[in-house]
Design a protein around this motif. Structure first.
Motif, mmCIF file in Angstrom:
data_model
loop_
_atom_site.group_PDB
_atom_site.id
_atom_site.type_symbol
_atom_site.label_atom_id
_atom_site.label_comp_id
_atom_site.label_asym_id
_atom_site.label_seq_id
_atom_site.Cartn_x
_atom_site.Cartn_y
_atom_site.Cartn_z
ATOM 1 N N MET A 1 9.490 -40.810 16.001
ATOM 2 C CA MET A 1 10.694 -40.183 15.457
ATOM 3 C C MET A 1 10.394 -38.944 14.623
ATOM 4 S SD MET A 1 13.273 -43.345 14.585
ATOM 5 C CE MET A 1 12.253 -44.074 13.340
ATOM 6 N N GLY A 2 9.143 -38.540 14.575
ATOM 7 C CA GLY A 2 8.797 -37.316 13.866
ATOM 8 C C GLY A 2 8.695 -37.461 12.375
ATOM 9 N N ARG A 3 8.841 -38.664 11.848
ATOM 10 C CA ARG A 3 8.780 -38.866 10.403
ATOM 11 C C ARG A 3 7.342 -38.882 9.893
ATOM 12 N NH1 ARG A 3 13.438 -43.470 9.250
ATOM 13 N NH2 ARG A 3 15.085 -42.505 10.506
ATOM 14 N N LEU A 4 6.415 -39.049 10.781
ATOM 15 C CA LEU A 4 5.009 -39.106 10.432
ATOM 16 C C LEU A 4 4.267 -38.058 11.237
ATOM 17 C CD1 LEU A 4 2.952 -40.822 8.772
ATOM 18 C CD2 LEU A 4 2.643 -42.224 10.810
ATOM 19 N N GLY A 5 3.369 -37.334 10.591
ATOM 20 C CA GLY A 5 2.576 -36.339 11.291
ATOM 21 C C GLY A 5 1.468 -36.968 12.101
ATOM 22 N N THR A 6 0.802 -36.168 12.901
ATOM 23 C CA THR A 6 -0.252 -36.699 13.776
ATOM 24 C C THR A 6 -1.612 -36.740 13.104
ATOM 25 O OG1 THR A 6 -0.565 -34.490 14.702
ATOM 26 C CG2 THR A 6 0.921 -35.983 15.883
ATOM 27 N N ASP A 7 -1.768 -36.113 11.922
ATOM 28 C CA ASP A 7 -3.049 -36.120 11.209
ATOM 29 C C ASP A 7 -2.938 -36.978 9.960
ATOM 30 O OD1 ASP A 7 -4.281 -34.421 13.011
ATOM 31 O OD2 ASP A 7 -3.593 -32.624 11.950
ATOM 32 N N LEU A 8 -3.837 -37.954 9.826
ATOM 33 C CA LEU A 8 -3.854 -38.837 8.665
ATOM 34 C C LEU A 8 -5.221 -38.789 8.003
ATOM 35 C CD1 LEU A 8 -1.960 -42.040 9.849
ATOM 36 C CD2 LEU A 8 -1.058 -40.058 8.659
ATOM 37 N N ALA A 9 -5.226 -39.243 6.724
ATOM 38 C CA ALA A 9 -6.477 -39.353 5.969
ATOM 39 C C ALA A 9 -7.250 -38.044 5.994
ATOM 40 C CB ALA A 9 -7.330 -40.508 6.494
ATOM 41 N N ASP A 10 -6.558 -36.961 5.581
ATOM 42 C CA ASP A 10 -7.185 -35.637 5.511
ATOM 43 C C ASP A 10 -7.776 -35.210 6.840
ATOM 44 O OD1 ASP A 10 -6.539 -35.423 2.818
ATOM 45 O OD2 ASP A 10 -8.390 -36.412 2.195
ATOM 46 N N GLY A 11 -7.085 -35.548 7.909
ATOM 47 C CA GLY A 11 -7.535 -35.114 9.218
ATOM 48 C C GLY A 11 -8.613 -35.975 9.836
ATOM 49 N N GLU A 12 -9.019 -37.058 9.145
ATOM 50 C CA GLU A 12 -10.060 -37.934 9.688
ATOM 51 C C GLU A 12 -9.552 -38.735 10.884
ATOM 52 O OE1 GLU A 12 -13.376 -38.521 8.771
ATOM 53 O OE2 GLU A 12 -13.098 -36.625 7.725
ATOM 54 N N MET A 13 -8.247 -38.907 10.962
ATOM 55 C CA MET A 13 -7.672 -39.691 12.047
ATOM 56 C C MET A 13 -6.533 -38.905 12.692
ATOM 57 S SD MET A 13 -5.990 -43.508 11.840
ATOM 58 C CE MET A 13 -7.532 -44.187 11.239
ATOM 59 N N THR A 14 -6.541 -38.830 14.015
ATOM 60 C CA THR A 14 -5.485 -38.164 14.760
ATOM 61 C C THR A 14 -4.698 -39.211 15.534
ATOM 62 O OG1 THR A 14 -6.796 -36.147 14.987
ATOM 63 C CG2 THR A 14 -4.960 -36.437 16.510
ATOM 64 N N LEU A 15 -3.387 -39.191 15.354
ATOM 65 C CA LEU A 15 -2.522 -40.170 16.006
ATOM 66 C C LEU A 15 -2.011 -39.611 17.333
ATOM 67 C CD1 LEU A 15 -0.445 -41.439 12.946
ATOM 68 C CD2 LEU A 15 -2.709 -42.158 13.746
ATOM 69 N N ASP A 16 -1.906 -40.504 18.320
ATOM 70 C CA ASP A 16 -1.512 -40.109 19.675
ATOM 71 C C ASP A 16 -0.066 -40.537 19.934
ATOM 72 O OD1 ASP A 16 -1.768 -39.182 22.338
ATOM 73 O OD2 ASP A 16 -2.115 -41.248 22.996
ATOM 74 N N ARG A 17 0.827 -39.563 19.988
ATOM 75 C CA ARG A 17 2.254 -39.838 20.160
ATOM 76 C C ARG A 17 2.553 -40.448 21.527
ATOM 77 N NH1 ARG A 17 7.165 -36.600 20.738
ATOM 78 N NH2 ARG A 17 8.730 -37.362 19.271
ATOM 79 N N ALA A 18 1.809 -40.057 22.545
ATOM 80 C CA ALA A 18 2.039 -40.586 23.892
ATOM 81 C C ALA A 18 1.762 -42.080 23.952
ATOM 82 C CB ALA A 18 1.167 -39.841 24.899
ATOM 83 N N SER A 19 0.736 -42.531 23.230
ATOM 84 C CA SER A 19 0.425 -43.966 23.202
ATOM 85 C C SER A 19 1.536 -44.748 22.514
ATOM 86 C CB SER A 19 -0.910 -44.197 22.490
ATOM 87 O OG SER A 19 -1.965 -43.584 23.185
ATOM 88 N N SER A 20 2.101 -44.163 21.461
ATOM 89 C CA SER A 20 3.225 -44.815 20.787
ATOM 90 C C SER A 20 4.409 -44.941 21.733
ATOM 91 C CB SER A 20 3.635 -44.015 19.550
ATOM 92 O OG SER A 20 2.618 -44.027 18.580
ATOM 93 N N LYS A 21 4.688 -43.882 22.460
ATOM 94 C CA LYS A 21 5.813 -43.902 23.396
ATOM 95 C C LYS A 21 5.638 -44.988 24.438
ATOM 96 C CE LYS A 21 8.207 -41.112 26.871
ATOM 97 N NZ LYS A 21 8.239 -39.855 27.628
ATOM 98 N N GLU A 22 4.432 -45.091 24.996
ATOM 99 C CA GLU A 22 4.171 -46.091 26.038
ATOM 100 C C GLU A 22 4.358 -47.501 25.504
ATOM 101 O OE1 GLU A 22 0.512 -47.524 28.990
ATOM 102 O OE2 GLU A 22 0.307 -45.729 27.739
ATOM 103 N N ALA A 23 3.858 -47.757 24.283
ATOM 104 C CA ALA A 23 3.967 -49.095 23.697
ATOM 105 C C ALA A 23 5.424 -49.449 23.402
ATOM 106 C CB ALA A 23 3.135 -49.168 22.422
ATOM 107 N N ILE A 24 6.184 -48.510 22.833
ATOM 108 C CA ILE A 24 7.583 -48.781 22.493
ATOM 109 C C ILE A 24 8.419 -48.993 23.757
ATOM 110 C CG2 ILE A 24 9.655 -47.834 21.412
ATOM 111 C CD1 ILE A 24 7.769 -46.290 19.514
ATOM 112 N N GLU A 25 8.186 -48.170 24.760
ATOM 113 C CA GLU A 25 8.963 -48.290 25.998
ATOM 114 C C GLU A 25 8.685 -49.608 26.710
ATOM 115 O OE1 GLU A 25 9.986 -43.845 27.698
ATOM 116 O OE2 GLU A 25 8.045 -44.731 28.224
#
Length: 695
Positions: A372-396
């Motif tokens: 939903m765009g409420r969270l960015g793709t970079d966490l922990a000062d850029g140490e972790m990158t989140l994959d939006r496509a994986s979230s979409k697949e799991a939710i769907e």
């Protein structure tokens, strides 16, 4: 010169590190993944990642979940319990209650020590402390040799009425020390000198089974810190909201059973005080769970009635925190009735949410917030990158398709269920006690707390949400705000009208002598020792008692009785001034004051406003809106935005969505003032109704 204060809080998903520099009055934070197999690895990894030279550290404070996890998993060393003949099954019989009274198929989990490892000896002391039957020392020695043959390394000694006379437990301990050299031995008279056998026995048993585990962890961590240059005492946060040195932890390891959750409550109280709120609800939403605490009239609620598992009470003062399975990693799933559920199961640190790309395939709150765009793709000062496509697949695959929803509605529903669970928990700690949430501010923190705080506040009509800086590590901050603390108690029964005030004073002085001895043992200077008295009382004929503050001087007891009437009316909505009041128990809190850091910077450190770092599409109230995202330090003092909440994430970016007023009016907080009526989005010209193209 040592000028750093370091605090570490171990969570289920992340371990948080907070470093305060006394010379510059500045604070920096960092976060590393937790290591469930060995929590100490995450602690040391965090210190290393923060580039902390331990020789520069004046104080190292630590909140740990080692004791809590041990009680949950029941991975105990070989243990035994020794009790009075005829009382072997006290901790099995318990008090006869059940967590769910109406579920005939559920049962309370078994005692921490199995029946075959609980042994009886001949002895008996009556309620007044008189020896009725002497301890059979030959029987005691024979038992000691049996325990040695069985390889028992820790023992709980729990004799009937030992709180009134410790002589038999003390002698039994001497005998077992001779027969079992090196064994860890806990006596109920030392651990909890109070009436009610089940509570006293179970607390002592918990202390015994945790002894080797907690001591081993503390010794290893202490040794590692010392080897790396730390010269001070390792302080560990305990359930009552104070800290203990590693030496005292070895005597009372059960006090760490709620160590981790206490830190967040302390931090919430501090933030509320800094922002001018006497009444506040702490919403500490991490990766695995959410901890709800309550500050009323400037003070945290403390309880003696709590447990890690139902039916196994631990009767030490503990900050009252309600924990539910709602965190960033909580799994969204569909139950057998076809309803959407959220938690309590969690993806934890491994494999984590689907967007971590570490093998997790179930959708979580983090996945929903990311989509939903409420969270960015970079966490922990850029140490972790989140994959939006994986979230979409799991939710769907797991939610949207089975429920015949589009992905936006599915993600929004996941968050709404989580928010409803948290709102219900807040109702339990407030409305259930006759407190109106509308009179409170909501302190939203933890890795995910600020993402959900405004929605929870709207659900409860809480008018203000406060988001502290670096909310993901606020619990670690709490570890820097505590004093060394010991909670002592002594049974004392009698009518408040008839008892001799001087006798009560003498008993308090005895408790103070023990408190001073403990503080000396922890190297607290005499001038830094503070003692706070309390007294438990009840109306004649009552079973439950109520603790109130107790002063000193000739009128202290009379004033305490008056305070008891007032507090009884507050808690139970009635008072009986004509009914005789009975004294039940005396309490003493022995505090070793430690210096507290000051977190407010000089005016020179307040930065000018900056530009938004991006504008991204964010889903709110059934629509997608083009929404500016700011680095938090770019938000100036006094700046105001119209925009339902400010949503703060781990990497310190702030989303300014429509429909509420948010004011950044102090360095220490962002205040979100919720609109009382729904209004048209203030940024409607920048909004659109269509789902954005995937980025």
């Amino acid at each position: 010169m040592a000028n750093l204060r370091v605090a570490v809080d171990v969570g289920g998903t992340f371990t948080d590190i907070c470093i305060f520099d006394e010379s510059t009055q500045s604070m920096r934070v960092t976060k590393v993944p937790s290591t469930p197999d060995n929590p100490m690895d995450a602690v040391l990894n965090g210190v290393k990642r923060a580039n902390v030279d331990l020789s520069d550290v004046e104080l190292f404070s630590h909140g740990t979940t080692v004791a809590t996890n041990a009680l949950i998993t029941r991975k105990f060393p070989k243990s035994a319990m020794v009790t009075t003949k005829g009382f072997r099954d006290v901790i099995e019989i318990r008090d006869g209650t059940k967590d769910d009274l109406w579920d005939a198929y559920s049962d309370v989990s078994g005692p921490y020590i199995r029946r075959r490892d609980r042994f009886e000896v001949t002895e008996r002391i009556d309620f007044a402390g008189n020896v009725v039957t002497a301890l059979d020392e030959d029987e005691a020695r024979k038992l000691g040799r049996l325990l040695k043959k069985r390889g028992v390394g820790t023992v709980a000694i729990c004799f009937i009425n030992s709180y009134a006379n410790v002589v038999h437990e003390a002698r039994m301990r001497e005998i077992l020390t001779e027969e079992l050299p090196g064994a860890s031995i806990s006596t109920s008279a030392e651990i909890l000198p109070e009436i009610f056998e089940h509570s006293r026995f179970n607390t002592t048993v918990a202390n015994a089974v945790l002894g080797p585990l907690v001591s081993g962890y503390v010794e290893a961590l202490d040794e590692s810190l010392t080897d790396d240059g730390y010269a001070g005492e390792l302080l560990l946060l305990h359930s009552g909201g104070g800290s203990m040195t590693s030496a005292m932890v070895k005597r009372f390891p059960v006090r760490l059973a709620a160590s981790g959750i206490a830190a967040g409550a302390i931090a919430a109280q501090h933030v509320a005080e800094q922002c001018g709120y006497d009444n506040a609800v702490g919403l500490d939403m991490g990766g695995t769970s959410t901890d709800i605490s309550l500050v009323a009239d400037g003070e945290l609620r403390v309880t003696n009635d709590w447990e890690v598992e139902y039916g196994h009470p631990i009767v030490f003062p503990s900050i009252e925190v309600l924990t539910i399975g709602a965190g960033g990693g909580s799994l969204a799933h569909i139950d057998i009735a076809g309803s959407l559920r959220n938690g309590p199961q969690s993806a934890g640190a491994a494999p984590g949410p689907a967007c971590y790309r570490r093998g997790g395939a179930e959708p979580t709150n983090t996945d929903a917030n990311l989509w939903m765009g409420r969270l960015g793709t970079d966490l922990a000062d850029g140490e972790m990158t989140l994959d939006r496509a994986s979230s979409k697949e799991a939710i769907e695959s797991k939610i949207a398709d089975p429920l015949h929803l589009d992905i936006d509605a599915a993600a929004d529903s996941i968050i709404k269920v989580a928010n409803a669970n948290m709102a219900d928990a807040v109702r339990l700690v407030s409305i259930r006690r006759g407190l109106d949430p509308r009179d409170f501010a909501l302190i939203a923190f933890g890795g995910a707390g600020a993402l959900h705080g405004a929605d929870v506040a709207k659900e409860l009509n809480i008018p203000t949400v406060v988001v502290p800086p670096s909310p993901g590590v606020t619990s670690a901050l709490g570890c820097l705000l505590v004093d060394i603390q010991h909670d002592l108690s002594q049974m004392f029964t009698g009518s408040a009208d008839a008892v001799d005030a001087e006798t009560v004073e003498q008993h308090f002085k005895e408790l103070e002598r023990e408190g001073r001895e403990r503080l000396r043992h922890e190297k607290v200077a005499e001038s830094d020792g503070v003692f706070e008295r309390g007294i438990s009382m009840r109306y004649q004929g009552q079973w439950r008692s109520l603790q109130v503050k107790m002063g000193d001087g000739p009128s202290a007891l009379r004033e305490a009785v008056q305070l008891f009437h007032e507090e009884h009316e507050k808690q139970y909505a009635f008072r009986q001034d004509e009914t005789p009041v009975e004294i039940y128990q005396l309490h003493l809190k022995a505090l070793g004051k430690t210096p507290k850091p000051s977190f407010k910077p000089s005016p020179d450190n307040i930065k000018e406003p900056g530009e938004s770092i991006e504008v991204r599409d964010v889903y709110f109230e059934g629509k997608w809106h083009s929404t500016p995202v700011y680095q938090r330090e770019n938000l100036p003092s006094g700046a105001a935005f119209i925009g339902p909440a400010i949503l703060n994430q781990i990497d310190a970016t702030t989303v300014i969505p429509p429909d509420s007023s948010a004011v950044i009016d102090e360095w220490f907080n962002i205040r979100i003032t919720l609109a009382t009526e729904s209004a048209e989005p203030a940024m409607a010209s920048n909004s659109n109704d269509s789902t954005p193209t995937e980025k």
